[in-house]
Scaffold this motif. Structure first.
Motif, PDB file in Angstrom:
ATOM      1  N   LYS A 146     -17.961  64.041 -48.019  1.00 28.67           N
ATOM      2  CA  LYS A 146     -17.022  64.770 -48.876  1.00 28.67           C
ATOM      3  C   LYS A 146     -16.008  63.815 -49.496  1.00 28.67           C
ATOM      4  O   LYS A 146     -15.711  63.902 -50.694  1.00 28.67           O
ATOM      5  CB  LYS A 146     -16.309  65.854 -48.061  1.00 28.67           C
ATOM      6  CG  LYS A 146     -15.412  66.726 -48.893  1.00 28.67           C
ATOM      7  CD  LYS A 146     -14.818  67.848 -48.067  1.00 28.67           C
ATOM      8  CE  LYS A 146     -13.976  68.757 -48.938  1.00 28.67           C
ATOM      9  NZ  LYS A 146     -13.461  69.905 -48.188  1.00 28.67           N
ATOM     10  N   SER A 147     -15.487  62.891 -48.703  1.00 26.74           N
ATOM     11  CA  SER A 147     -14.498  61.929 -49.182  1.00 26.74           C
ATOM     12  C   SER A 147     -15.058  61.062 -50.307  1.00 26.74           C
ATOM     13  O   SER A 147     -14.332  60.677 -51.233  1.00 26.74           O
ATOM     14  CB  SER A 147     -14.041  61.046 -48.021  1.00 26.74           C
ATOM     15  OG  SER A 147     -13.187  60.030 -48.459  1.00 26.74           O
TER      16      SER A 147
ATOM     17  N   LEU B 110     -21.383  64.799 -36.488  1.00 30.14           N
ATOM     18  CA  LEU B 110     -21.680  65.628 -37.661  1.00 30.14           C
ATOM     19  C   LEU B 110     -20.431  65.848 -38.512  1.00 30.14           C
ATOM     20  O   LEU B 110     -20.488  65.748 -39.743  1.00 30.14           O
ATOM     21  CB  LEU B 110     -22.276  66.973 -37.235  1.00 30.14           C
ATOM     22  CG  LEU B 110     -23.714  66.915 -36.741  1.00 30.14           C
ATOM     23  CD1 LEU B 110     -24.126  68.251 -36.131  1.00 30.14           C
ATOM     24  CD2 LEU B 110     -24.667  66.517 -37.850  1.00 30.14           C
ATOM     25  N   GLU B 111     -19.314  66.129 -37.867  1.00 26.32           N
ATOM     26  CA  GLU B 111     -18.066  66.327 -38.610  1.00 26.32           C
ATOM     27  C   GLU B 111     -17.645  65.043 -39.319  1.00 26.32           C
ATOM     28  O   GLU B 111     -17.153  65.093 -40.455  1.00 26.32           O
ATOM     29  CB  GLU B 111     -16.961  66.811 -37.672  1.00 26.32           C
ATOM     30  CG  GLU B 111     -17.148  68.245 -37.209  1.00 26.32           C
ATOM     31  CD  GLU B 111     -16.162  68.688 -36.138  1.00 26.32           C
ATOM     32  OE1 GLU B 111     -15.289  67.875 -35.733  1.00 26.32           O
ATOM     33  OE2 GLU B 111     -16.262  69.847 -35.698  1.00 26.32           O
ATOM     34  N   THR B 112     -17.854  63.901 -38.682  1.00 21.06           N
ATOM     35  CA  THR B 112     -17.497  62.620 -39.291  1.00 21.06           C
ATOM     36  C   THR B 112     -18.390  62.329 -40.498  1.00 21.06           C
ATOM     37  O   THR B 112     -17.908  61.880 -41.542  1.00 21.06           O
ATOM     38  CB  THR B 112     -17.590  61.479 -38.257  1.00 21.06           C
ATOM     39  OG1 THR B 112     -16.731  61.798 -37.150  1.00 21.06           O
ATOM     40  CG2 THR B 112     -17.165  60.153 -38.850  1.00 21.06           C
ATOM     41  N   VAL B 113     -19.685  62.614 -40.367  1.00 21.71           N
ATOM     42  CA  VAL B 113     -20.599  62.419 -41.499  1.00 21.71           C
ATOM     43  C   VAL B 113     -20.191  63.333 -42.644  1.00 21.71           C
ATOM     44  O   VAL B 113     -20.091  62.896 -43.805  1.00 21.71           O
ATOM     45  CB  VAL B 113     -22.071  62.681 -41.097  1.00 21.71           C
ATOM     46  CG1 VAL B 113     -22.969  62.714 -42.321  1.00 21.71           C
ATOM     47  CG2 VAL B 113     -22.562  61.634 -40.120  1.00 21.71           C
TER      48      VAL B 113
ATOM     49  N   LYS C 281     -20.262  65.126 -28.598  1.00 25.21           N
ATOM     50  CA  LYS C 281     -20.522  63.939 -29.425  1.00 25.21           C
ATOM     51  C   LYS C 281     -21.309  64.318 -30.675  1.00 25.21           C
ATOM     52  O   LYS C 281     -21.034  63.819 -31.766  1.00 25.21           O
ATOM     53  CB  LYS C 281     -21.268  62.873 -28.622  1.00 25.21           C
ATOM     54  CG  LYS C 281     -21.482  61.573 -29.376  1.00 25.21           C
ATOM     55  CD  LYS C 281     -20.273  61.038 -30.125  1.00 25.21           C
ATOM     56  CE  LYS C 281     -19.211  60.451 -29.290  1.00 25.21           C
ATOM     57  NZ  LYS C 281     -18.100  59.862 -30.097  1.00 25.21           N
ATOM     58  N   SER C 282     -22.254  65.219 -30.529  1.00 22.02           N
ATOM     59  CA  SER C 282     -23.032  65.660 -31.686  1.00 22.02           C
ATOM     60  C   SER C 282     -22.120  66.289 -32.732  1.00 22.02           C
ATOM     61  O   SER C 282     -22.193  65.961 -33.918  1.00 22.02           O
ATOM     62  CB  SER C 282     -24.099  66.655 -31.231  1.00 22.02           C
ATOM     63  OG  SER C 282     -24.796  67.164 -32.326  1.00 22.02           O
ATOM     64  N   ARG C 283     -21.253  67.176 -32.292  1.00 18.55           N
ATOM     65  CA  ARG C 283     -20.326  67.833 -33.221  1.00 18.55           C
ATOM     66  C   ARG C 283     -19.402  66.818 -33.871  1.00 18.55           C
ATOM     67  O   ARG C 283     -19.156  66.865 -35.076  1.00 18.55           O
ATOM     68  CB  ARG C 283     -19.520  68.902 -32.481  1.00 18.55           C
ATOM     69  CG  ARG C 283     -18.680  69.758 -33.403  1.00 18.55           C
ATOM     70  CD  ARG C 283     -17.969  70.936 -32.719  1.00 18.55           C
ATOM     71  NE  ARG C 283     -18.510  71.338 -31.442  1.00 18.55           N
ATOM     72  CZ  ARG C 283     -17.923  71.116 -30.264  1.00 18.55           C
ATOM     73  NH1 ARG C 283     -16.778  70.482 -30.200  1.00 18.55           N
ATOM     74  NH2 ARG C 283     -18.474  71.518 -29.149  1.00 18.55           N
TER      75      ARG C 283
ATOM     76  N   LEU D  23     -23.303  56.437 -38.632  1.00 20.27           N
ATOM     77  CA  LEU D  23     -24.264  56.198 -37.554  1.00 20.27           C
ATOM     78  C   LEU D  23     -24.009  54.843 -36.887  1.00 20.27           C
ATOM     79  O   LEU D  23     -24.061  54.724 -35.663  1.00 20.27           O
ATOM     80  CB  LEU D  23     -25.693  56.255 -38.084  1.00 20.27           C
ATOM     81  CG  LEU D  23     -26.174  57.608 -38.582  1.00 20.27           C
ATOM     82  CD1 LEU D  23     -27.600  57.501 -39.109  1.00 20.27           C
ATOM     83  CD2 LEU D  23     -26.073  58.666 -37.512  1.00 20.27           C
ATOM     84  N   THR D  24     -23.729  53.843 -37.706  1.00 14.80           N
ATOM     85  CA  THR D  24     -23.449  52.513 -37.158  1.00 14.80           C
ATOM     86  C   THR D  24     -22.162  52.516 -36.345  1.00 14.80           C
ATOM     87  O   THR D  24     -22.133  52.031 -35.209  1.00 14.80           O
ATOM     88  CB  THR D  24     -23.366  51.475 -38.292  1.00 14.80           C
ATOM     89  OG1 THR D  24     -24.626  51.445 -38.966  1.00 14.80           O
ATOM     90  CG2 THR D  24     -23.035  50.091 -37.755  1.00 14.80           C
ATOM     91  N   ASP D  25     -21.091  53.074 -36.927  1.00 14.76           N
ATOM     92  CA  ASP D  25     -19.804  53.105 -36.229  1.00 14.76           C
ATOM     93  C   ASP D  25     -19.847  53.977 -34.977  1.00 14.76           C
ATOM     94  O   ASP D  25     -19.252  53.637 -33.951  1.00 14.76           O
ATOM     95  CB  ASP D  25     -18.696  53.631 -37.152  1.00 14.76           C
ATOM     96  CG  ASP D  25     -18.386  52.691 -38.304  1.00 14.76           C
ATOM     97  OD1 ASP D  25     -18.848  51.535 -38.296  1.00 14.76           O
ATOM     98  OD2 ASP D  25     -17.682  53.136 -39.239  1.00 14.76           O
ATOM     99  N   GLY D  26     -20.526  55.109 -35.064  1.00 17.11           N
ATOM    100  CA  GLY D  26     -20.504  56.078 -33.968  1.00 17.11           C
ATOM    101  C   GLY D  26     -21.535  55.851 -32.886  1.00 17.11           C
ATOM    102  O   GLY D  26     -21.362  56.302 -31.758  1.00 17.11           O
TER     103      GLY D  26
END
Length: 142
Positions: free
Chosen positions: A31-32, A23-26, A18-20, A119-122
């Motif tokens: 970047k997007s 972090l990848e989503t953030v 979950k941490s990974r 953070l809110t979504d995840g």
């Protein structure tokens, strides 16, 4: 050497996975949106906290938990981008103080909505407030 029980192993795997993912989503969201990487956000936030007084690079390194060379490279890139300023340390002629620039503060603030949404979504939308408090307490025990 003792064997790790399956429950402990499952907890470790879930925590790391979950941490990974988060972090990848953030990183992808930043970047997007055309923002710098998450490590820049973390450094800018720490520099914002200390204010105009600034901080020695080794102190920033301790707060970020980065190796010395990683902190040096990060600061070099952020200085080149105009997000961080350096000045000589008055107490130590060899040392420097780093502090956030106005541009750095603006970038940090611009990055927050993307970070906050992940953070809110995840986490925030998946846990009740009580569960989030419980999770924080459990993780702090580690």
């Amino acid at each position: 050497m003792t064997d790790v029980d399956r429950t402990t192993q499952a907890a470790w795997t879930a925590l790391m996975t979950k941490s990974r993912q988060l972090l990848e989503t953030v990183e992808a969201a930043l970047k997007s949106a055309g923002h710098p990487p998450l490590s820049w956000y973390d450094a800018l936030l720490e520099l914002e906290k200390v204010g105009e007084e600034g901080i020695r690079p080794f102190e920033l390194r301790q707060r970020l938990l980065l190796p010395q060379y990683g902190t040096s490279r990060l600061l070099d890139r952020m200085v080149t981008a105009g997000l961080v300023n350096r000045r000589d340390c008055e107490e130590d002629g060899r040392g420097q103080i780093v502090f956030i620039s106005e541009r750095g503060l603006a970038i940090r603030k611009a990055m927050w909505p993307e970070y906050s949404k992940v953070l809110t979504d995840g986490i925030g939308d998946k846990l009740t407030r009580a569960e989030a408090v419980q999770l924080a307490m459990l993780l702090s025990k580690l």
